[in-house]
Every structure is written in structure tokens, then in C-alpha cells.
Design an enzyme around this catalytic site. Structure first.
Site, PDB file in Angstrom:
ATOM      1  N   ASP A   1      54.296  36.785  24.106  1.00 22.59           N
ATOM      2  CA  ASP A   1      54.243  35.376  23.670  1.00 22.59           C
ATOM      3  C   ASP A   1      55.410  35.117  22.713  1.00 22.59           C
ATOM      4  O   ASP A   1      56.185  36.018  22.401  1.00 22.59           O
ATOM      5  CB  ASP A   1      52.899  35.070  23.002  1.00 22.59           C
ATOM      6  CG  ASP A   1      52.686  35.866  21.711  1.00 22.59           C
ATOM      7  OD1 ASP A   1      53.016  37.070  21.704  1.00 22.59           O
ATOM      8  OD2 ASP A   1      52.213  35.296  20.703  1.00 22.59           O
TER       9      ASP A   1
ATOM     10  N   ASP B   1      49.498  47.401  36.464  1.00 20.45           N
ATOM     11  CA  ASP B   1      50.862  46.884  36.322  1.00 20.45           C
ATOM     12  C   ASP B   1      50.896  45.493  36.941  1.00 20.45           C
ATOM     13  O   ASP B   1      51.366  45.297  38.056  1.00 20.45           O
ATOM     14  CB  ASP B   1      51.862  47.818  37.009  1.00 20.45           C
ATOM     15  CG  ASP B   1      53.292  47.317  36.841  1.00 20.45           C
ATOM     16  OD1 ASP B   1      53.519  46.422  35.999  1.00 20.45           O
ATOM     17  OD2 ASP B   1      54.177  47.810  37.566  1.00 20.45           O
TER      18      ASP B   1
ATOM     19  N   GLU C   1      50.956  44.239  28.325  1.00 18.45           N
ATOM     20  CA  GLU C   1      51.832  43.410  27.496  1.00 18.45           C
ATOM     21  C   GLU C   1      52.802  44.326  26.758  1.00 18.45           C
ATOM     22  O   GLU C   1      52.683  45.577  26.817  1.00 18.45           O
ATOM     23  CB  GLU C   1      51.014  42.569  26.488  1.00 18.45           C
ATOM     24  CG  GLU C   1      51.885  41.540  25.775  1.00 18.45           C
ATOM     25  CD  GLU C   1      51.118  40.432  25.028  1.00 18.45           C
ATOM     26  OE1 GLU C   1      49.875  40.418  25.060  1.00 18.45           O
ATOM     27  OE2 GLU C   1      51.794  39.578  24.417  1.00 18.45           O
TER      28      GLU C   1
HETATM   29  O1  9MR Z   1      47.962  44.346  19.064  1.00 20.96           O
HETATM   30  C1  9MR Z   1      46.852  43.489  18.903  1.00 20.96           C
HETATM   31  C2  9MR Z   1      45.593  44.257  19.208  1.00 20.96           C
HETATM   32  O2  9MR Z   1      45.400  45.295  18.278  1.00 20.96           O
HETATM   33  C3  9MR Z   1      44.400  43.306  19.213  1.00 20.96           C
HETATM   34  O3  9MR Z   1      43.257  44.021  19.647  1.00 20.96           O
HETATM   35  C4  9MR Z   1      44.685  42.131  20.135  1.00 20.96           C
HETATM   36  C5  9MR Z   1      43.541  41.113  20.172  1.00 20.96           C
HETATM   37  O4  9MR Z   1      43.398  40.512  18.930  1.00 20.96           O
HETATM   38  O5  9MR Z   1      45.869  41.454  19.732  1.00 20.96           O
HETATM   39  C6  9MR Z   1      47.010  42.258  19.793  1.00 20.96           C
HETATM   40  O6  9MR Z   1      48.103  41.547  19.332  1.00 20.96           O
HETATM   41  C7  9MR Z   1      48.574  40.471  20.133  1.00 20.96           C
HETATM   42  C8  9MR Z   1      48.771  39.288  19.200  1.00 20.96           C
HETATM   43  O7  9MR Z   1      47.532  38.849  18.733  1.00 20.96           O
HETATM   44  C9  9MR Z   1      49.551  38.159  19.839  1.00 20.96           C
HETATM   45  N1  9MR Z   1      50.771  38.600  20.452  1.00 20.96           N
HETATM   46  C10 9MR Z   1      50.561  39.665  21.418  1.00 20.96           C
HETATM   47  C11 9MR Z   1      49.924  40.858  20.747  1.00 20.96           C
HETATM   48  C12 9MR Z   1      49.824  42.060  21.688  1.00 20.96           C
HETATM   49  O8  9MR Z   1      48.884  41.865  22.691  1.00 20.96           O
END
Ligand code: 9MR
Length: 612
Positions: free
Chosen positions: A176, A527, A536
Site C-alpha cells: 500500500d 503466490d 505482501e
Molecule cells: O506487519 C503487520 C502485521 O504484523 C499485522 O498482523 C498486520 C495486520 O494488522 O498488518 C501488517 O502490517 C501491514 C500494515 O498494517 C499496512 N501496510 C502493509 C503491512 C504489511 O501487511
């Protein structure tokens, strides 16, 4: 008399044959990027039978190895044998054979094995730059227009303030386009520490990015994000939690994401993270730009003071109408420990000292592991606290060494397979390197390399998790530019989140995944662009990978880690001096997986005994 004609036996024969193939076809799981010429080497074998032959490009067997006894690895539910082929020490590309059958032909041995992936994983931060066009000269086919260039950003009511601030630059967090202070914290610290530990190596390493002034590439890249972080500090010292649109953007390139941006929340955890990062930056940039360094130090002190005065301004979830990432945190004591530790190292002011350390590896929500690094590597400054920190590091490192002896020969256990599991693997490797720095014991180094092996293919999915590198790597990461740029290959050098069984992205909406879970954590992965929970990419996941690859390369090139001392006792030398031109007293060196001291051309071990 035959009751059935021959025809009726054919399906049975086919079934028996395919059963035979399924149960007996061996699979070798290797580090697809390669193994280092003079070092320990291991791959994993499932369904093997008897000895293993390794053949050179001419098909000549150059090594016959006996695999270990099989042992069960819970995360994938497999019985696995480990094959040690450390005796093979000639660079080249080899094939692996079992029972005369070639299992694969992409086994590589080389020098500087991880230099390319180190550079690629660091270059990825350039691809993530906000507010800047990526020129073809640097970005090649992944060139793109600038995104998020409008400097004036609205303060959301959740900040407790109104009006606008000016904020540009920084790295997009992940797939994002949000920019989040907390996640910038651990990421930027990890990259700064890579430079701080190996300045001479990184003063000359380049990877074709636009670098400001005379800064080495690594520091130029980090500054892009530091500059943005500095814009997120309010005049009272507190730091805003994030800068995002109200909702996640659609599948568009950065320049096409026109949704209004907001500065959202102001948090104690984010503020302490900011303070710790700026305290490190003050040390690292001082030789290059003294005024920038003091700007960072002042910002750090101001943030720390705000954190002390506002100990429970916790960001517990999104305000109404906001749905971007939360990086929520209800306990900022570990961020305070990190900030206080780094401020004490930078200033020598004992009022910043905070007691404590941990045996747990860090992640974005737990910074005490990083504070533990700071204390353990500054024994004189932290005294008994440093000794305790070192014990914590060694205790966990010993457990990691033990775990990697069996199963897949990897450190992780079932609990490590959470969202972003690949960053756990990488951070475990970084932890082991710190154990190695503190003791010089090569078992920690060798196990850290096993974390690289896991990430680059020695895993039950048989894939390198770094885009663009290895025989089989992710093609459809959850990364908006890679989805929408019209280029077939994803942006290179990205570490995907990796397998985990949570299935948060599974559902029936068009943008959700169908169920990809296997019942085993280490193989629950897809994938597919839909999979934000396993595929991601994120800045805090690439950073420990880059640290691991970069530090292994620096160590192997003969650079010992450096730990900054108090400015009051040891002045930071104006840098950019390559080690070959340095003439000085005893030098810590690394060669043949061993740390030693060199003095007047003679070598001594860490106990002071002369060695050859
Ligand atoms: O890395 C984050 C992970 O530990 C959490 O479980 C998850 C859900 O809250 O969010 C991940 O972080 C994301 C962030 O909130 C927004 N940008 C993408 C991140 C990676 O997925």
C-alpha cells in the site's frame, strides 16, 4: 483360467506406478542463490534413499555425501534428511543426484554469494520512494512517475490538532502507499545499524540510485525516509502516527492515487520509535553532515521528552472512517527502552538510561530486542545491564542453533509462522549475528547463514522468497506498483511476507483469496496478488533480510563489526576511509568464519593468544 483380460489390469498398474513415484521421488531443497565457497553448506532432502552424489557441469561426480538420519519437522509435517556438502569448495554450478537420478541442476557455489541480493534488497527502498519520479537510468523498466507529491497534508482530528503540515518523501510501507511512523522505526533502525556496524564496507558499496551529496548509497537511501520522519514531529515534540489516505488505495500506480492524504493519530510508541531512530541517525550522519546530525539529535531529545510526559497516548485502533494499517500498540515500554538506550549511547547522559533487556527477537511492535542489541554491544557504557543483555542474546541464540540441527535445518518453529513470517526468519538471523559479534563463535555465524538458506529456497515450498532471485521466486506479490505497472516481472529485491496459517485474506469477495491453507503453517502460502497475508512485501521485512545479506558479505570481505562508543570518549572519525588504507593499532578482523585481533601483522584470538 484368467478371469480378467490384460486391459483391466492397466489402471491398477498405472496407479501402482504413480504411487511408487509419489512415495519415492526425492526432493532436494536448496539455497537457490547459492552457497559460499569456503563455508558450511547444507541442503534438505525429503524422500531420499541412500547416499547423495553431487556432479559438476560435465556430469562428473565430485562429492558423495551421506545424509543425516531423517527427523520430523512440525511446521511442514515432513520427515527430512540434511545433507552436509561443506567439503565441496570449488565455485561452479552442480547437480544433485540420488540413486543415479538428477534431482536438480541449480546448485551454486560462489564467492560474494549474497552481494547481489544485499544490493537488490537495499535498492528496493529506492523503488518505494514517495514524492519522486523513478528515472529509467536507475529504475530500468520499473521507471514510474512521482506519486504523492502534494506537500500540504491535512491533520486528522485524531491528532488533536487542526490545519495542515508539509510532508513529503519517505518510503511507501508495503504493497500500500501508507507511511507509518512505528514501522519506519524498526526499519530505519535496522538499516542504520547495518551502516553503523560496517561503515567501511558500505562507504563504497553502490547499487545505482540517486544519492544526495557525498553520501554513501546506504545513507542516501535512509535519509529519504529520515527526512519524511522529521516532518511528522509536531512542534511540542510528539510524533504523528501515520500519513495515509482514509482507505487503502486501489490497484493503481502511485501517481494515480489521488485520494486525499491525512496525518492520523499521535502516539507514544511512534514518538519513542522516532526518538530512538533519530538518536542513531545523529551518530551515523555526524561525519558527513554535522548540522543534520544535530537536527536529528535535537528531534530525538524533544520526542523523548514528549514520550515521558505522555506515557499512555496509545494508538489502539483506527478512528472512525479510517481503514488503513493500524500498527496499534497498547504498551510503549519497549519503545521507551529502545529510545532511552540509543539516546544514552549518543549523548552519554545517564538520565536516558532505562533498565532491562529481553531474550525475544524484535518485530515492529516489540523493540526491546533491539534495545538489547544496543546494550550488549556497548559493554563499557552499560556495565551489568550489558552483561545481562549479552546473556539474553546468547540464551536465545543457543536455542536457535539447537533447533537448526534437525528437521529442515531451519531455526523457525511453528509459533514463528505469523503474518510476515519471513521477517521472523531474517530477524532470527540478525540475532544470531549479534551473538557471533559478542563471542566470535562460528556456530552462530553458520546458523545465521541457515536463515538465508531458508529464505532463498531451503524451505518446504522450494522457493526463494526474494522477487527476481533464485530459480523459483514470487511472481505475483501483493504490491500495487508490481500489479499495475504493465511490466511482467515484479519489482526486484522484495521479500514477501511468507507462509502462515492465519488466512486473513481468504474470502468470497472478488479481491479475496480462495483457501490456500494446507493445515501446516510452513506451506500455507499462495503466490497470488490477493494474498496480503502471505504474499505482501513490507519495508520492515526487507530490512532484516538486507542486514543479514549485507552483514554476511561485509564479514566475509574481512570487515569486523564496529560499535559506536560514547562521543565523549571516542570521537567519531571523519569517515570514507577504505580499510586497506587504514594504518592503526590492533584491528578486529574476520576471516575463515573466525573473529580475531590483528596487531603488527600478527593474529590473536579474542582471549589474546597468538594464532596462525
Ligand atoms: O506487519 C503487520 C502485521 O504484523 C499485522 O498482523 C498486520 C495486520 O494488522 O498488518 C501488517 O502490517 C501491514 C500494515 O498494517 C499496512 N501496510 C502493509 C503491512 C504489511 O501487511
Amino acid at each position: 483360467m484368467l478371469k480378467f483380460g490384460l486391459k483391466q489390469y492397466i489402471p491398477l498398474a498405472v496407479a501402482m506406478l504413480s504411487f511408487a513415484t509419489v512415495s519415492h521421488a526425492a526432493t532436494a531443497y536448496i539455497n537457490q542463490v547459492g552457497y559460499r565457497t569456503g563455508e558450511a553448506k547444507e541442503f534438505a532432502l525429503v524422500d531420499g534413499n541412500g547416499s547423495v552424489e553431487i556432479a559438476d557441469a560435465n556430469g562428473q561426480t565430485v562429492l558423495t555425501a551421506t545424509p543425516s538420519a531423517a527427523s520430523y519437522w512440525g511446521p511442514s509435517g515432513q520427515n527430512v534428511q540434511l545433507v552436509d556438502f561443506s567439503d565441496l569448495k570449488v565455485p561452479g554450478t552442480y547437480s544433485i543426484k540420488v540413486g543415479g537420478q538428477v534431482l536438480r541442476s541449480d546448485l551454486k557455489i560462489s564467492d560474494k554469494t549474497f552481494e547481489e541480493v544485499a544490493k537488490a534488497s537495499l535498492k528496493w527502498y529506492y523503488y518505494q520512494r514517495a514524492s519522486m519520479a523513478l528515472d529509467e537510468a536507475y529504475a530500468g523498466k520499473w521507471k514510474r512517475a512521482a506519486g504523492h507529491t502534494n506537500a500540504s497534508v491535512q491533520l486528522h482530528s485524531s491528532t488533536g490538532a487542526s490545519g495542515t503540515i508539509n510532508s513529503t518523501k519517505g518510503w511507501y510501507d508495503a504493497g500500500d502507499y501508507g507511511r507509518y511512523t512505528v514501522n519506519s522505526g524498526i526499519t530505519t533502525y535496522t538499516l542504520l545499524s547495518l551502516y553503523e556496524h560496517f561503515p567501511d564496507y558500505f562507504n563504497t558499496l553502490k547499487w545505482n540510485i540517486p544519492a544526495e551529496g557525498n553520501l554513501p548509497d546506504l545513507l542516501a537511501e535512509i535519509k529519504w525516509n529520515l527526512d519524511w520522519m522529521l516532518t511528522m514531529q509536531a512542534s511540542d515534540g510528539g510524533v504523528y502516527h501515520k500519513l495515509t489516505s482514509l482507505d487503502f488505495p486501489g490497484d493503481v500506480m502511485p501517481a494515480k492515487d489521488k485520494a486525499a492524504l491525512y496525518v492520523i493519530g499521535k502516539s507514544t510508541a511512534g514518538t519513542f520509535d522516532f526518538a530512538g531512530v533519530m538518536a542513531v541517525a545523529a551518530r551515523v550522519y555526524k561525519p558527513f553532515d554535522a548540522s543534520y546530525a544535530s537536527q536529528c539529535l535535537e528531534a530525538a531529545k524533544k520526542a523523548y521528552a514528549w514520550g515521558l510526559a505522555n506515557p499512555d497516548r496509545n494508538f489502539l485502533g483506527n478512528p472512525e472512517g479510517v481503514s488503513t494499517g493500524t500498527y496499534a500498540n497498547d504498551d510503549p515500554t519497549d519503545e521507551k527502552l529502545f529510545a532511552g538506550t540509543e539516546l544514552y549511547i549518543s549523548t552519554g547522559d545517564a538520565s536516558y538510561k532505562v533498565a532491562g533487556s529481553t531474550e525475544y527477537v524484535s518485530w515492529w511492535g516489540g523493540m526491546d530486542g533491539i534495545a538489547t542489541y544496543g546494550k550488549a554491544t556497548h559493554a563499557t557504557e552499560f556495565g551489568g545491564d550489558a552483561a545481562e543483555a549479552k546473556q539474553n542474546i546468547l540464551k536465545t541464540a543457543d536455542m536457535f542453533v539447537e533447533r537448526a540441527q534437525t528437521g529442515f535445518g531451519v531455526i523457525m518453529n511453528e509459533d514463528d509462522f505469523a503474518w510476515g513470517s519471513n521477517s521472523s526468519a531474517a530477524n532470527q538471523g540478525v540475532w544470531l549475528l549479534h551473538a557471533y559479534y559478542l563471542t566470535g563463535d562460528s556456530k552462530y555465524y553458520a546458523t545465521a547463514v541457515k536463515a538465508m538458506d531458508y529464505l532463498l529456497g531451503k524451505n518446504p515450498l522450494d522457493m526463494s522468497f526474494l522477487t527476481g532471485y533464485g530459480t523459483k521466486s514470487p511472481k505475483m506479490p501483493h504490491h500495487r506498483p508490481s500489479t499495475s505497472d504493465g511490466v511482467a516481472e515484479p519489482v526486484p529485491g522484495m521479500l514477501v511476507g511468507g507462509p502462515q496459517p492465519g488466512g486473513e485474506d481468504i474470502g468470497t469477495e472478488s479481491w479475496e483469496c480462495s483457501d490456500y491453507r494446507t493445515g501446516k503453517p510452513a506451506t500455507s502460502y499462495t503466490d497470488n496478488r490477493c494474498s496480503y497475508a502471505t504474499n505482501e512485501v513490507a519495508i520492515n521485512w526487507n530490512a532484516p533480510f538486507a542486514y543479514l545479506a549485507g552483514a554476511i558479505e561485509a564479514l566475509s570481505a574481512g570487515y569486523a563489526p564496529k560499535f559506536a562508543a560514547f562521543p565523549s570518549t571516542v570521537a567519531i572519525k571523519p569517515a570514507v576511509v577504505h580499510r586497506t588504507s587504514v594504518k592503526q593499532g590492533p584491528q578486529l578482523r574476520f576471516a575463515d568464519q573466525m573473529l580475531y585481533v590483528e596487531k603488527n601483522g600478527k593474529r590473536f584470538n579474542l582471549k589474546g593468544h597468538r594464532i596462525k
